[in-house]
Design a protein around this motif. Structure first.
Motif, PDB file in Angstrom:
ATOM      1  N   TYR B  36     -32.131  -3.604  -2.918  1.00  0.00           N
ATOM      2  CA  TYR B  36     -33.498  -3.693  -2.457  1.00  0.00           C
ATOM      3  C   TYR B  36     -34.202  -4.859  -3.147  1.00  0.00           C
ATOM      4  CZ  TYR B  36     -33.127   1.130  -0.704  1.00  0.00           C
ATOM      5  OH  TYR B  36     -32.753   2.270  -0.040  1.00  0.00           O
ATOM      6  N   GLN B  38     -38.207  -5.842  -4.170  1.00  0.00           N
ATOM      7  CA  GLN B  38     -39.563  -5.300  -4.250  1.00  0.00           C
ATOM      8  C   GLN B  38     -40.516  -6.347  -4.793  1.00  0.00           C
ATOM      9  OE1 GLN B  38     -40.479  -2.036  -6.969  1.00  0.00           O
ATOM     10  NE2 GLN B  38     -41.859  -1.133  -5.452  1.00  0.00           N
ATOM     11  N   LYS B  42     -45.896  -3.437  -3.271  1.00  0.00           N
ATOM     12  CA  LYS B  42     -45.227  -3.138  -2.013  1.00  0.00           C
ATOM     13  C   LYS B  42     -44.091  -2.149  -2.229  1.00  0.00           C
ATOM     14  CE  LYS B  42     -47.515  -6.163   0.489  1.00  0.00           C
ATOM     15  NZ  LYS B  42     -48.442  -5.723   1.550  1.00  0.00           N
ATOM     16  N   ALA B  43     -43.721  -1.460  -1.141  1.00  0.00           N
ATOM     17  CA  ALA B  43     -42.540  -0.603  -1.187  1.00  0.00           C
ATOM     18  C   ALA B  43     -41.282  -1.468  -1.215  1.00  0.00           C
ATOM     19  CB  ALA B  43     -42.524   0.314   0.031  1.00  0.00           C
ATOM     20  N   PRO B  44     -40.207  -0.949  -1.749  1.00  0.00           N
ATOM     21  CA  PRO B  44     -38.947  -1.698  -1.732  1.00  0.00           C
ATOM     22  C   PRO B  44     -38.496  -1.985  -0.299  1.00  0.00           C
ATOM     23  CG  PRO B  44     -38.821   0.136  -3.250  1.00  0.00           C
ATOM     24  CD  PRO B  44     -40.074   0.334  -2.456  1.00  0.00           C
ATOM     25  N   LEU B  46     -35.115  -2.850   1.962  1.00  0.00           N
ATOM     26  CA  LEU B  46     -33.664  -2.785   1.965  1.00  0.00           C
ATOM     27  C   LEU B  46     -33.083  -4.112   2.439  1.00  0.00           C
ATOM     28  CD1 LEU B  46     -31.105  -1.029   1.625  1.00  0.00           C
ATOM     29  CD2 LEU B  46     -31.382  -0.346   4.029  1.00  0.00           C
ATOM     30  N   TYR B  87     -33.357  -4.178  -7.010  1.00  0.00           N
ATOM     31  CA  TYR B  87     -32.771  -2.924  -7.481  1.00  0.00           C
ATOM     32  C   TYR B  87     -31.486  -2.622  -6.716  1.00  0.00           C
ATOM     33  CZ  TYR B  87     -37.358  -1.869  -9.537  1.00  0.00           C
ATOM     34  OH  TYR B  87     -38.520  -1.904 -10.270  1.00  0.00           O
ATOM     35  N   GLN B  89     -28.911   0.598  -5.705  1.00  0.00           N
ATOM     36  CA  GLN B  89     -29.046   2.040  -5.475  1.00  0.00           C
ATOM     37  C   GLN B  89     -27.709   2.587  -5.018  1.00  0.00           C
ATOM     38  OE1 GLN B  89     -30.494   3.121  -1.700  1.00  0.00           O
ATOM     39  NE2 GLN B  89     -31.522   4.997  -2.356  1.00  0.00           N
ATOM     40  N   TRP B  96     -29.545  10.148  -4.954  1.00  0.00           N
ATOM     41  CA  TRP B  96     -29.567   8.717  -5.157  1.00  0.00           C
ATOM     42  C   TRP B  96     -29.823   8.385  -6.629  1.00  0.00           C
ATOM     43  CZ3 TRP B  96     -33.621   7.290  -0.797  1.00  0.00           C
ATOM     44  CH2 TRP B  96     -33.060   7.581   0.460  1.00  0.00           C
ATOM     45  N   PHE B  98     -30.946   4.712  -8.938  1.00  0.00           N
ATOM     46  CA  PHE B  98     -31.280   3.298  -8.906  1.00  0.00           C
ATOM     47  C   PHE B  98     -30.916   2.633 -10.225  1.00  0.00           C
ATOM     48  CE2 PHE B  98     -33.681   3.115  -4.988  1.00  0.00           C
ATOM     49  CZ  PHE B  98     -34.113   4.417  -4.816  1.00  0.00           C
ATOM     50  N   GLN B 100     -31.879  -0.295 -13.120  1.00  0.00           N
ATOM     51  CA  GLN B 100     -33.144  -0.482 -13.840  1.00  0.00           C
ATOM     52  C   GLN B 100     -33.984  -1.610 -13.276  1.00  0.00           C
ATOM     53  OE1 GLN B 100     -30.082  -0.325 -15.072  1.00  0.00           O
ATOM     54  NE2 GLN B 100     -30.009   0.977 -16.897  1.00  0.00           N
TER      55      GLN B 100
END
Lengths: 119, 107
Positions: B36, B38, B42-44, B46, B87, B89, B96, B98, B100
């Motif tokens: 992802y 980010q 904002k949201a991550p 994909l 990130y 995942q 799930w 993730f 760091q």
């Protein structure tokens, strides 16, 4: 268009409770598994909870097990996260995230809802 | 539980550089790995699933590789829009995990 919209966040005192909602549109919620993921201020992503497409299976991260409950109401196209016994360290942005029926992420996330736990 | 170790935590690079981020799983996860991007507030987003499958609309300068316990995300010819946090995942099981995160910033 797939859309996920979280709501219900806010300021709560330690030990308090809050219920987050995630309104889904643009797809058939009942065909998908769903997840909650959070991000503390300035920190990374932490997966919290999973619910299967039929709601029969749930899993939780150790950090919230016994305190948080994930649920869904497909008739209302909604996902929920009931959060009890909240702690200061639960302060974060909470995201709902869609998964395929078999579990993998679809890449659809909400915009997030901020939960602040403070006295 | 499956742990994901991602490094480096920060990466300073210039526009045009090639960068590589590594993610290691504590046990074999086949190719059940996503990457992802980010950006602040904002949201991550994909970028890659199944270790190397580029999502629709993601530029071809992004690529993923690996299997089981070792995975990489590479960005060739870094663009200004690529400065962000990345990130990994794992989704080998329903729970799930993730990494760091790796912040890619401007040198």
């Amino acid at each position: 268009e797939v859309k996920l919209v979280e709501s219900g966040g806010g300021l709560v005192q330690p030990g308090g409770s809050l219920r987050l909602s995630c309104a889904a549109s643009g797809f058939t919620l009942s065909s998908n598994s769903m997840n909650w993921v959070r991000q503390a201020p300035g920190k990374g992503l932490e997966w919290l909870a999973y619910i299967s497409n039929r709601g029969s299976l749930t899993f939780y991260a150790d950090s919230v097990k016994g305190r948080f409950t994930i649920s869904r109401d497909d008739a209302k196209n909604s996902l929920y996260l009931q959060m009890n016994s909240l702690r200061v360290e639960d302060t974060a942005i909470y995201y709902c995230a869609r998964g395929y029926a078999s579990g993998p992420p679809t890449g659809h996330w909400g915009q997030g809802s901020l939960v602040t736990v403070s006295s | 539980d499956i742990q994901m170790t991602q490094f480096p935590s920060t990466l300073s690079a210039s526009v045009g550089d090639r960068v590589t981020i590594t993610c290691r799983a504590s046990q074999g996860i086949s190719r059940w790995l996503a990457w992802y991007q980010q950006k602040p507030g904002k949201a991550p987003k994909l970028l890659i699933s199944k270790a190397s499958t580029l999502e629709s609309g993601v530029p071809s300068r992004f690529s993923g590789n690996g299997s089981e316990t070792e995975f990489t995300l590479s960005i060739t010819a870094l663009q200004p829009d690529d400065f962000a946090t990345y990130y990994c995942q794992q989704y080998n099981n329903y729970m799930w995990t993730f990494g760091q995160g790796t912040k890619v910033d401007i040198k």
